[in-house]
Design an enzyme around this catalytic site. Sequence first.
Site, PDB file in Angstrom:
ATOM      1  N   LYS B 146       0.846  -1.189   0.000  1.00  0.00           N
ATOM      2  CA  LYS B 146       0.000   0.000   0.000  1.00  0.00           C
ATOM      3  C   LYS B 146       0.880   1.237   0.000  1.00  0.00           C
ATOM      4  O   LYS B 146       1.686   1.430   0.907  1.00  0.00           O
ATOM      5  CB  LYS B 146      -0.888   0.030   1.242  1.00  0.00           C
ATOM      6  CG  LYS B 146      -2.122  -0.830   1.149  1.00  0.00           C
ATOM      7  CD  LYS B 146      -3.041  -0.466   2.304  1.00  0.00           C
ATOM      8  CE  LYS B 146      -4.299  -1.258   2.310  1.00  0.00           C
ATOM      9  NZ  LYS B 146      -5.202  -0.803   3.387  1.00  0.00           N
ATOM     10  N   GLU B 188       0.455  -2.181  16.489  1.00  0.00           N
ATOM     11  CA  GLU B 188       0.219  -3.026  15.305  1.00  0.00           C
ATOM     12  C   GLU B 188       0.707  -4.451  15.556  1.00  0.00           C
ATOM     13  O   GLU B 188       0.122  -5.410  15.050  1.00  0.00           O
ATOM     14  CB  GLU B 188       0.889  -2.437  14.055  1.00  0.00           C
ATOM     15  CG  GLU B 188       0.357  -1.070  13.639  1.00  0.00           C
ATOM     16  CD  GLU B 188      -0.965  -1.109  12.842  1.00  0.00           C
ATOM     17  OE1 GLU B 188      -1.476  -2.216  12.545  1.00  0.00           O
ATOM     18  OE2 GLU B 188      -1.483  -0.023  12.521  1.00  0.00           O
ATOM     19  N   ARG B 244      -8.299  -9.114   3.573  1.00  0.00           N
ATOM     20  CA  ARG B 244      -7.339  -8.104   4.011  1.00  0.00           C
ATOM     21  C   ARG B 244      -7.934  -7.093   4.983  1.00  0.00           C
ATOM     22  O   ARG B 244      -7.222  -6.474   5.768  1.00  0.00           O
ATOM     23  CB  ARG B 244      -6.760  -7.401   2.787  1.00  0.00           C
ATOM     24  CG  ARG B 244      -5.609  -6.486   3.113  1.00  0.00           C
ATOM     25  CD  ARG B 244      -4.824  -6.142   1.861  1.00  0.00           C
ATOM     26  NE  ARG B 244      -3.819  -5.149   2.151  1.00  0.00           N
ATOM     27  CZ  ARG B 244      -2.806  -4.854   1.337  1.00  0.00           C
ATOM     28  NH1 ARG B 244      -2.683  -5.486   0.208  1.00  0.00           N
ATOM     29  NH2 ARG B 244      -1.931  -3.948   1.657  1.00  0.00           N
ATOM     30  N   ASN B 248      -7.446  -4.269   9.530  1.00  0.00           N
ATOM     31  CA  ASN B 248      -7.921  -2.984  10.040  1.00  0.00           C
ATOM     32  C   ASN B 248      -8.592  -3.094  11.403  1.00  0.00           C
ATOM     33  O   ASN B 248      -9.321  -2.187  11.812  1.00  0.00           O
ATOM     34  CB  ASN B 248      -8.857  -2.336   9.020  1.00  0.00           C
ATOM     35  CG  ASN B 248      -8.083  -1.842   7.812  1.00  0.00           C
ATOM     36  OD1 ASN B 248      -7.092  -1.136   7.960  1.00  0.00           O
ATOM     37  ND2 ASN B 248      -8.514  -2.246   6.631  1.00  0.00           N
ATOM     38  N   HIS B 251      -8.869  -0.077  13.515  1.00  0.00           N
ATOM     39  CA  HIS B 251      -8.569   1.074  12.669  1.00  0.00           C
ATOM     40  C   HIS B 251      -9.789   1.940  12.357  1.00  0.00           C
ATOM     41  O   HIS B 251      -9.634   3.125  12.073  1.00  0.00           O
ATOM     42  CB  HIS B 251      -7.924   0.606  11.357  1.00  0.00           C
ATOM     43  CG  HIS B 251      -6.485   0.213  11.514  1.00  0.00           C
ATOM     44  ND1 HIS B 251      -6.073  -0.797  12.359  1.00  0.00           N
ATOM     45  CD2 HIS B 251      -5.352   0.699  10.939  1.00  0.00           C
ATOM     46  CE1 HIS B 251      -4.758  -0.922  12.289  1.00  0.00           C
ATOM     47  NE2 HIS B 251      -4.299  -0.037  11.443  1.00  0.00           N
ATOM     48  N   HIS B 255      -9.047   5.556  13.069  1.00  0.00           N
ATOM     49  CA  HIS B 255      -9.045   6.615  12.051  1.00  0.00           C
ATOM     50  C   HIS B 255      -9.947   7.770  12.444  1.00  0.00           C
ATOM     51  O   HIS B 255      -9.645   8.928  12.158  1.00  0.00           O
ATOM     52  CB  HIS B 255      -9.498   6.048  10.696  1.00  0.00           C
ATOM     53  CG  HIS B 255      -8.447   5.237   9.997  1.00  0.00           C
ATOM     54  ND1 HIS B 255      -8.747   4.281   9.049  1.00  0.00           N
ATOM     55  CD2 HIS B 255      -7.094   5.238  10.107  1.00  0.00           C
ATOM     56  CE1 HIS B 255      -7.627   3.729   8.619  1.00  0.00           C
ATOM     57  NE2 HIS B 255      -6.612   4.282   9.244  1.00  0.00           N
TER      58      HIS B 255
END
Lengths: 365, 365
Positions: B146, B188, B244, B248, B251, B255
Amino acid sequence: MGAGLLEVTVDLGDRDYPILIGAGLIGASQTYERAPAGGTAVVVTNTTIAPLYATRVAETLQRRHARVLQVVLPDGEEHKNWVTLNTLFEALLSQACDRKTVLYALGGGVIGDMTGFAAACYMRGVPFVQIPTTLLAQVDSSVGGKTAINHPLGKNMIGAFYQPRLVVADLDVLDTLPDRELSAGLAEVIKYGPIADADFLAWIEANLDALLARDKAALAHAVKRSCEIKAWVVGQDERESGLRAILNFGHTFGHAIEAGLGYGEWLHGEAVGCGMVMASELSARLGLMPAGFVDRMRRLVERARLPVQGPAQLSAPRYLELMRIDKKAEAGAIRFVVIEDLGRAGVRTAPDELVADVIEAHTAA
Amino acid sequence: MGAGLLEVTVDLGDRDYPILIGAGLIGASQTYERAPAGGTAVVVTNTTIAPLYATRVAETLQRRHARVLQVVLPDGEEHKNWVTLNTLFEALLSQACDRKTVLYALGGGVIGDMTGFAAACYMRGVPFVQIPTTLLAQVDSSVGGKTAINHPLGKNMIGAFYQPRLVVADLDVLDTLPDRELSAGLAEVIKYGPIADADFLAWIEANLDALLARDKAALAHAVKRSCEIKAWVVGQDERESGLRAILNFGHTFGHAIEAGLGYGEWLHGEAVGCGMVMASELSARLGLMPAGFVDRMRRLVERARLPVQGPAQLSAPRYLELMRIDKKAEAGAIRFVVIEDLGRAGVRTAPDELVADVIEAHTAA
């Protein structure tokens, strides 16, 4: 002669896509059946094309997408840059376009290149559909997945290889194309003959008047055969590591003309037309082709109403200087696409003096 | 404890690449043996990292590349934008860097994201190597391809999926990492436990003190196992269409915290730490996990010196508003990664009222 619906498949493994070629396509619902369905469609076009075709496309897409937006960008190569691209990103973000959004590029090569690059980058990739409105875009920039914007220090320097999901080549939209742009498109059509198909070269010679008269059946065959050849080459070499270079026949000289005069002075197809004459001359001087081949190419380019002589204000040393900074050069070595036999091209280097002779032989005094 | 050289392979068909994990890597010639050879190497770094490590990397690369350039960009998420990217493009073009140029991203996530995106776009793609200098970048942003820059209207909105050729995770460079950034990286690392590997979660709990003390062997294992899990997930779903999404975890809440406070106020890992506590709570409230799991996660996040309560100034309605415009939302529906069983994650939607309750349960009064 009428023109039925023709189809060419660009074969790239899991990213195959169809090119539909025919008349009356952009306003027909079934044309878009193989585009991704999704909430939002965004028709990206320019100020020249918008009043001609945008409403027809948008209304047709309303049967497939819950929401259809239009983004109208300024027209012209000089706007193929980050500022314009950012206008598009702002429109997408401010309208809350998500990852399922489908971008429809309605325009010539500039709109196709920018919309394709925007699709490649927006949220790391959304699907897009090409609806090329120039002959050049139909036979060239809509096949192969090259997308880009220009940088002040070089053309097409920032971009991506990113494939559309569908290409719609509607021959009716060529009716509104200016003569000069029709000829520029024919330069790329002509190119496919010497590099890949001697019979196609003979067919173009026999049908050039019909093509210039915008005969739909002749255009349909020219677009189809051009796309087939390009699709075959790209299928062999998607990332331009080898074979794909042959598509640049005439382009090394042509890019130097465009860059030397300032982009926009000559159309890309005009520079390629003249560049093909020079590249044919180089092929002859390298002993690969007979002198008669140069005459044949020059006559055909001339009949297509394209320039066959380089501009008087560009000297041979200036060409060499510009060619050395072209992004296809490697470690300063200029690579020329030459014709090795009718229908077969290769890549060679050549001594500067020989290249200069070639340029001077085809430059207005 | 010492740390030998560990290796993880990211398996993406024709774009496999190795991640090398160990001490003393950046100054060793053999580290770069699997990077592409080529004329020019460009070390892209920032003003913080340049004085620490750039010379060592550049000198080592001189044994492999004929020319080694350095480009030093300003440090900080606020510079992860087009203006900074363009600085890099100008440096590459003005130094006549061709398509064989190899970019080396020496820095944290911002440098990695920008250099990767520059590599994806420069001349439609040049190879790049990641040399992540933060724990967060070593376990997260250097794996998965990414790349992105921010847009004023949204973070990471403009980018590409583009894989490096090699990742060099040198544990020695973590010695100069500020404590706060070490903790952010641990967020993480912790994440990989509940979503994919219950044993790894237990291992982290048992070894958290060693990780905080920057024990090389503990860090090596944490980086290796994190990269293995991420590589496995990305290998299943390179383009983030399904599995995938589990990466997250934490997240969606995180975010919203980052966006609500203004990016840079909390570090990304800090927001993810707190977000994981909220996402664990949501998993419990949906009846998927016992209440004890929430306590377990909260304790671990707290021990890693990360926040476990959302900022007092952000209300639940504001979170919901921000989560709805996140680029992972689809047609306005917020998708939450939840834990379905220890070591297994899934994606769910949830009623706004329940989400608001979850947020309020973990927000400072």
